[in-house]
Design an enzyme around this catalytic site. Structure first.
Site, PDB file in Angstrom:
ATOM      1  N   ALA A 420       5.124  -9.625   4.681  1.00 34.41           N
ATOM      2  CA  ALA A 420       4.790  -8.190   4.729  1.00 34.41           C
ATOM      3  C   ALA A 420       4.689  -7.628   6.314  1.00 34.41           C
ATOM      4  O   ALA A 420       4.117  -8.543   6.982  1.00 34.41           O
ATOM      5  CB  ALA A 420       3.744  -7.645   3.943  1.00 34.41           C
ATOM      6  N   CYS A 421       5.149  -6.461   6.581  1.00 35.08           N
ATOM      7  CA  CYS A 421       4.711  -6.110   7.899  1.00 35.08           C
ATOM      8  C   CYS A 421       3.902  -4.783   7.645  1.00 35.08           C
ATOM      9  O   CYS A 421       3.235  -4.649   6.615  1.00 35.08           O
ATOM     10  CB  CYS A 421       5.876  -5.626   8.814  1.00 35.08           C
ATOM     11  N   ILE A 422       3.730  -3.870   8.547  1.00 36.79           N
ATOM     12  CA  ILE A 422       2.935  -2.689   8.262  1.00 36.79           C
ATOM     13  C   ILE A 422       3.211  -1.880   7.314  1.00 36.79           C
ATOM     14  O   ILE A 422       2.151  -1.400   6.478  1.00 36.79           O
ATOM     15  CB  ILE A 422       2.900  -1.665   9.573  1.00 36.79           C
ATOM     16  N   ARG A 424       6.031  -2.409   4.900  1.00 36.88           N
ATOM     17  CA  ARG A 424       7.031  -2.894   3.951  1.00 36.88           C
ATOM     18  C   ARG A 424       6.747  -4.406   3.608  1.00 36.88           C
ATOM     19  O   ARG A 424       6.520  -5.295   4.125  1.00 36.88           O
ATOM     20  CB  ARG A 424       8.353  -2.846   4.533  1.00 36.88           C
TER      21      ARG A 424
END
Length: 477
Positions: A420-422, A424
């Site tokens: 995961a990123c910020i 999504r």
């Protein structure tokens, strides 16, 4: 081939978010410290400037660690290997480059012929990640057993870094010269064109989650500034924080993130069918506030990106134009993470013509609102609240969503990698056909992007918590 390429690019984009995550605190420290506010004691300003500057001075090493962790499921051994690889690679180039180029070390340093910057950090991180994934289970003869397994990774990474340093001593000078020429062109000779192109392409890459890769050279590489203490800063963000009056070319982001997109969200709300307007209004106002305060735009963008691509194309063009407008008008402000109100206020110490931002921003808001409102009505675009049929979202607490999310991605057997990123979830799957995209949207995803074996589901800032809950559910089920 494309499947693997996109999956790897997804990992690169995600891995770059770890170094970027330290920018807010480093930027605030350096920006406030370098501004020399009269109300702040000189010693405090000095400490803050030095503390923030130390982070930016070590960005190549931080990027090396971030890339290594991103490709090894956050295994700490790979981070150690990245540090070893980067240090050895840099020192190898320092010794070999003068022999190859037949130039004194001082001249090589002055011309940056062996200065790989953050790209060198990324290369070192890639070496460490590859060596970790290749050798972390290696078995050695019993008399060398102490060095088997993960302990072997930093050793082989260091040896590989020597070879890489020698090779780069031959191939990097022309590459570095080209990068330096581009840096001069973008930062000083024609920033209007350079940052206009940057802004347009950056928005075009958002749907694929690859914009973090595109950001790196502009944020961390172009331009050069030396402060009074002799510290050298590269990239628009570090240079602005350090007080460079020629930096701040990224300021255009404030126009469309604080004003344009929130106005677009209001247009989408006003264009919804009467029976859906209250529900859509709550979603859009929340997304607009998120964009205005923090600069996180995906909740708005993914609400129209796929159902109305024409709107996204226009948005990308307007985003690209925002940067030349700010440059031509002499508008400068700092950003550390994204272009929201928090950055706008906290990092305004080195700004120019700050009063123009709300004026030009209001004009941008009018343009966005008018374009979105007119096109949605004229083309009958199916933006939120205008669909022929609507499904109620089943989103709940993150812990409650984990089983449903795993099922929507085709079950735990279908998930080969979870990250995961910020904003999504980034998931690699064995069989894309098993992914229930409609189910993901019912669970609250603003959009789903599928390319090759990579699937991205946009859940906003709760994505990392969702990833953690999914990880725990998969381990315990």
């Amino acid at each position: 081939m494309f499947k693997n390429a996109f999956a790897n690019l997804q990992k690169v984009g995600k891995s770059l978010m770890l170094p970027v995550s330290v920018l807010p605190i480093a930027g605030i420290l350096l920006g406030v410290g370098s501004a020399n506010f009269s109300w702040l004691p000189a010693v405090v300003s000095h400490v803050m400037a030095e503390a923030g500057g130390s982070v930016f001075a070590n960005m190549p090493l931080i990027f090396a660690i971030g890339v290594a962790l991103g490709f090894t499921n956050n295994d700490g051994v790979s981070a150690l290997a990245a540090v070893v690889a980067y240090g050895i690679m840099v020192k190898t180039m320092a010794v070999v480059a003068p022999l190859v180029l037949h130039l004194p070390a001082e001249e090589i340093a002055a011309k940056h012929l062996a200065d790989t910057g953050v790209l060198g950090g990324i290369i070192s991180g890639a070496i460490a990640a590859y060596m970790f994934n290749r050798f972390y289970r290696i078995k050695l003869p019993e008399y060398l057993g102490f060095f088997a397994g993960k302990r072997f990774v930093p050793i082989i990474s260091g040896l590989a870094a020597i070879f890489t340093g020698v090779v780069l001593s031959f191939v990097w000078p022309p590459i570095g010269t080209a990068i330096q020429a581009f840096s001069q062109w973008a930062a000083y000779q024609n920033p209007v064109v350079a940052f206009g192109i940057y802004g347009f392409i950056e928005r075009c890459l958002v749907p694929f989650g690859l914009h973090h890769i595109w950001n790196v050279p502009f944020q961390m590489q172009i331009g050069e500034y030396t402060n009074a203490a002799g510290q050298v800063f590269h990239g628009d963000i570090p240079r602005y924080m350090a007080g460079d009056p020629t930096a701040g070319m990224l300021s255009g982001g404030f126009l469309f993130k604080m004003y344009g997109l929130p106005a677009a969200a209001i247009a989408i709300w006003h264009s919804a069918k009467p029976e859906n307007r209250a529900k859509v209004g709550g979603i859009m106002i929340s997304a607009a506030l998120t964009s205005f305060l923090t600069g996180i735009t995906e909740p708005i963008e993914f609400s129209f990106m796929f159902v109305a691509p024409i709107l996204y194309i226009i948005h990308a063009i307007l985003a690209g134009l925002a940067f030349p407008i700010c440059i031509l008008l002499g508008m400068r402000d700092g950003t550390s993470f994204s272009h929201g109100l928090i950055d706008f206020i906290v990092l305004s110490g080195n700004s120019s013509k700050l009063w123009l931002f709300p004026i030009v921003g209001a004009g941008y808001a009018i343009v966005y609102y008018t374009v979105f409102r007119v096109l949605i009505k004229a083309l009958d675009l199916k933006t939120p609240g205008r669909e022929d049929t609507t499904d109620d979202a089943k989103a709940g607490a993150t812990s409650e969503m984990a089983p449903a999310l795993v099922a929507a991605f085709g079950g735990k057997e279908n998930i080969t990698n979870l990250d995961a990123c910020i904003t999504r979830l980034r998931v690699s799957v064995a069989d894309v056909a098993k992914v229930d995209q409609a189910g993901l949207k019912k669970l609250g995803a603003a959009g789903v992007v599928v390319a090759g074996s990579g699937v991205q589901a946009i859940f906003g800032t709760k994505s990392d918590n969702l990833k953690t809950e999914m990880d725990e559910y998969i381990r315990n089920s």
